[in-house]
Design a protein around this motif. Structure first.
Motif, PDB file in Angstrom:
ATOM      1  N   UNK A  92       0.828  -1.208   0.000  1.00  0.00           N
ATOM      2  CA  UNK A  92       0.000   0.000   0.000  1.00  0.00           C
ATOM      3  C   UNK A  92       0.863   1.259   0.000  1.00  0.00           C
ATOM      4  N   UNK A  93       1.922   1.218   0.823  1.00  0.00           N
ATOM      5  CA  UNK A  93       2.805   2.389   0.874  1.00  0.00           C
ATOM      6  C   UNK A  93       3.474   2.630  -0.473  1.00  0.00           C
ATOM      7  N   UNK A  94       3.915   1.535  -1.111  1.00  0.00           N
ATOM      8  CA  UNK A  94       4.553   1.670  -2.425  1.00  0.00           C
ATOM      9  C   UNK A  94       3.544   2.181  -3.450  1.00  0.00           C
ATOM     10  N   UNK A 104      10.388  -2.078 -13.732  1.00  0.00           N
ATOM     11  CA  UNK A 104      11.436  -2.657 -12.890  1.00  0.00           C
ATOM     12  C   UNK A 104      10.978  -2.747 -11.437  1.00  0.00           C
ATOM     13  N   UNK A 105      10.189  -1.729 -10.980  1.00  0.00           N
ATOM     14  CA  UNK A 105       9.695  -1.728  -9.611  1.00  0.00           C
ATOM     15  C   UNK A 105       8.732  -2.882  -9.385  1.00  0.00           C
ATOM     16  N   UNK A 118      10.828   6.707 -16.173  1.00  0.00           N
ATOM     17  CA  UNK A 118       9.827   6.393 -15.142  1.00  0.00           C
ATOM     18  C   UNK A 118       9.031   5.163 -15.529  1.00  0.00           C
ATOM     19  N   UNK A 119       8.658   5.062 -16.816  1.00  0.00           N
ATOM     20  CA  UNK A 119       7.935   3.871 -17.265  1.00  0.00           C
ATOM     21  C   UNK A 119       8.797   2.617 -17.043  1.00  0.00           C
ATOM     22  N   UNK A 120      10.087   2.742 -17.447  1.00  0.00           N
ATOM     23  CA  UNK A 120      10.976   1.597 -17.230  1.00  0.00           C
ATOM     24  C   UNK A 120      11.131   1.298 -15.739  1.00  0.00           C
ATOM     25  N   UNK A 121      11.232   2.378 -14.923  1.00  0.00           N
ATOM     26  CA  UNK A 121      11.360   2.175 -13.480  1.00  0.00           C
ATOM     27  C   UNK A 121      10.109   1.532 -12.899  1.00  0.00           C
ATOM     28  N   UNK A 131       9.469  -5.702  -6.760  1.00  0.00           N
ATOM     29  CA  UNK A 131       8.532  -5.974  -5.659  1.00  0.00           C
ATOM     30  C   UNK A 131       8.282  -7.467  -5.525  1.00  0.00           C
ATOM     31  N   UNK A 132       8.078  -8.142  -6.672  1.00  0.00           N
ATOM     32  CA  UNK A 132       7.876  -9.586  -6.618  1.00  0.00           C
ATOM     33  C   UNK A 132       9.128 -10.289  -6.087  1.00  0.00           C
ATOM     34  N   UNK A 133      10.292  -9.879  -6.608  1.00  0.00           N
ATOM     35  CA  UNK A 133      11.525 -10.503  -6.145  1.00  0.00           C
ATOM     36  C   UNK A 133      11.766 -10.241  -4.657  1.00  0.00           C
ATOM     37  N   UNK A 134      11.449  -9.022  -4.229  1.00  0.00           N
ATOM     38  CA  UNK A 134      11.634  -8.689  -2.818  1.00  0.00           C
ATOM     39  C   UNK A 134      10.705  -9.497  -1.931  1.00  0.00           C
TER      40      UNK A 134
END
Length: 528
Positions: free
Chosen positions: A142-144, A318-319, A312-315, A323-326
């Motif tokens: 939610x914070x992200x 990547x985010x 930003x789109x690429x980020x 997030x899934x990897x984290x």
């Protein structure tokens, strides 16, 4: 027996037949039961329940017994003398005993133990930790998401601001184009005005040859018109002023001789206007230069914004991946953290034990060092004492040998004295006899003490003390012998003195003074 992997979402994790030893009493009879592992619990039924379960695929909710698997300890048992060869022992601190099961083969036992161990991890504490972890992940998500939404809103606002900036830039470009068009019109007007002024000057030269001041004004006006080529903003107003000045000049030409003063005022006004035009020209040039710089900066910012939007789109993509990897890494890290905490606790306990043992060893080493140094000093002292003792023993041995010889001589003298007194028939006082008996007893005791001290060489000081005492007692014996000799001489009848054969010399006794007067001679056989 089911062979699907452990999954908390499946209906049953494992099922099959096992042998069970009755628990709660000492019966050793094995019973065959149908077992089911269901989400942290081990349920067992009668053997016939397996057929019903295989047909329907659903288990009975009324088992014969339920064993909770949370926090249990599972170990194999391979007792060759046991009735069942592949036993499984289940223990828990809250159980009043142990639960013993047995499988048909070793492979089945390994599979059952693996699933039971995994089911043992499903505890209330772990469930709470899992819920807390899920809640933490949801809060982080939610914070992200909020941060992402705020970032997107910020980007939209920046894009809107860039659009507005782009619109303003386009408007400025249009205004600059209009200013360039107006500048061209003003230059044309100025050119026409110059031509008209030249024509007017020709008329003035033809009409007024004495108008030198007007010629100076014409030169100043020609310079002003050349400077007007670079004017941008307020050239039109200046052109209107020039038209008004032209009309005024025509009126002055018509009234040339009457309005010389008005021409002088117009000349001053023209100088002021020219100065203002110069100032306005510089301001317009700086404004145009700033507009050009702002245009270049705006273009660069627009390109950077477009590139930032692509980044930003690429980020964002990547985010999402990160997030899934984290999430998966967080689960792995949590497991590793628990393992590391356990290992850390064990390491700390071992470290504390090692430190305690090291302190004990250090204290023991210190004690051993002190004891060793004390022993070394004691050995050195013992060596010195041994040398001194050996020397003293040698001296004491020599002294004892001499003393024993003297004591034997004194004892023989006493025996001869006693025999002589008895043979002489002289009555001796009881006190004298007592003194002789005491003297004999003293010599006997002295001999016994000498023998006893010879057997105990360690007590050197006592021996020295006894030696000094013996000296004192020997002196007392010499005094008694002198008194005894005097008494015998007075009590004996007058007879020819026999030839003495031997005398008792006090000098031969230990501790006797060589300068002392020797006692009177005593006959050895009692007479001639």
């Amino acid at each position: 027996m089911g062979d699907e992997e452990f999954d908390i979402d499946t209906r049953v994790q494992m099922s099959g037949l096992l042998y069970k030893k009755p628990f709660g009493h000492k019966a050793n009879k094995w019973q065959k039961r149908f077992f089911i592992i269901k989400e942290g619990f081990l349920l067992y039924y009668a053997e016939s329940e397996k057929r019903a379960f295989d047909r329907s695929g659903h288990f009975n909710i009324h088992p014969k017994g339920v064993i909770p698997l949370g926090g249990i300890s599972v170990t194999p048992s391979d007792d060759s003398s046991a009735q069942q060869k592949h036993e499984i022992v289940i223990c828990h601190k809250d159980f009043k005993g142990i639960i013993t099961l047995a499988a048909e083969t070793r492979e089945e036992r390994v599979q059952w133990m693996s699933v039971i161990n995994q089911s043992g991890k499903v505890t209330w504490k772990n469930a709470q930790l899992g819920e807390a972890l899920v809640q933490k992940l949801e809060d982080n998500s939610k914070k992200i998401a909020e941060e992402k939404q705020a970032y997107l809103e910020k980007l939209e606002a920046e894009a809107e601001a860039l659009k507005e900036e782009k619109g303003r830039k386009e408007e400025l470009e249009k205004m600059a184009e209009q200013l360039r068009t107006e500048k061209a019109d003003v230059e044309n007007s100025a050119k026409q005005l110059r031509e008209e002024k030249e024509f007017t000057l020709q008329e003035l030269e033809q009409s007024l040859q004495s108008m030198r001041q007007v010629e100076q004004a014409k030169d100043q006006l020609a310079k002003t018109t050349e400077e007007l080529r670079s004017e941008k903003a307020r050239v039109e107003s200046s052109a209107k002023q020039l038209l008004e000045e032209k009309e005024m000049t025509q009126q002055e030409l018509e009234q040339s001789l009457q309005s010389m003063r008005q021409i002088e005022e117009a000349k001053e006004q023209l100088a002021k206007t020219t100065e203002e035009l110069r100032t306005e020209k510089a301001r317009v040039e700086s404004s145009a230069k700033q507009l050009q710089e702002e245009k270049e900066m705006t273009q660069q910012e627009l390109e950077q914004s477009l590139q930032s939007m692509r980044q930003i789109e690429e980020a964002k993509e990547q985010l999402a991946k990160t997030t899934e990897e984290m999430a998966s890494q967080l689960e792995d890290a949590d497991m590793q953290r628990r393992q590391l905490d356990e290992e850390k606790q064990l390491a700390e306990e071992l470290l504390v034990e090692k430190e305690r043992r090291a302190r004990q060893l250090e204290e023991e080493r210190t004690k051993y060092d002190e004891t060793t140094s004390d022993l070394k000093m004691s050995l050195e002292q013992v060596g010195l004492e041994k040398q001194k003792t050996e020397h003293r023993l040698k001296q004491e041995k020599i002294s004892r040998v001499k003393t024993e010889k003297r004591l034997r001589v004194a004892e023989d003298s006493l025996r001869r004295l006693d025999k002589a007194l008895k043979e002489s028939g002289v009555k001796i006082d009881i006190e004298l006899e007592t003194d002789v008996s005491n003297l004999r007893k003293f010599f006997e005791e002295s001999i016994e003490e000498a023998k006893f001290e010879a057997d105990m060489p360690v007590i050197m000081r006592d021996a020295l003390t006894a030696h000094a005492t013996f000296k004192r007692e020997s002196k007392a014996v010499e005094d008694d012998l002198e008194g005894l000799g005097a008494a015998a001489a007075t009590a004996r009848p007058e007879k020819p003195k026999p030839k003495p054969k031997k005398r008792i010399s006090t000098a031969s006794l230990p501790g006797a003074d060589a300068s002392a007067e020797p006692p009177p001679p005593v006959a050895e056989d009692g007479g001639s």
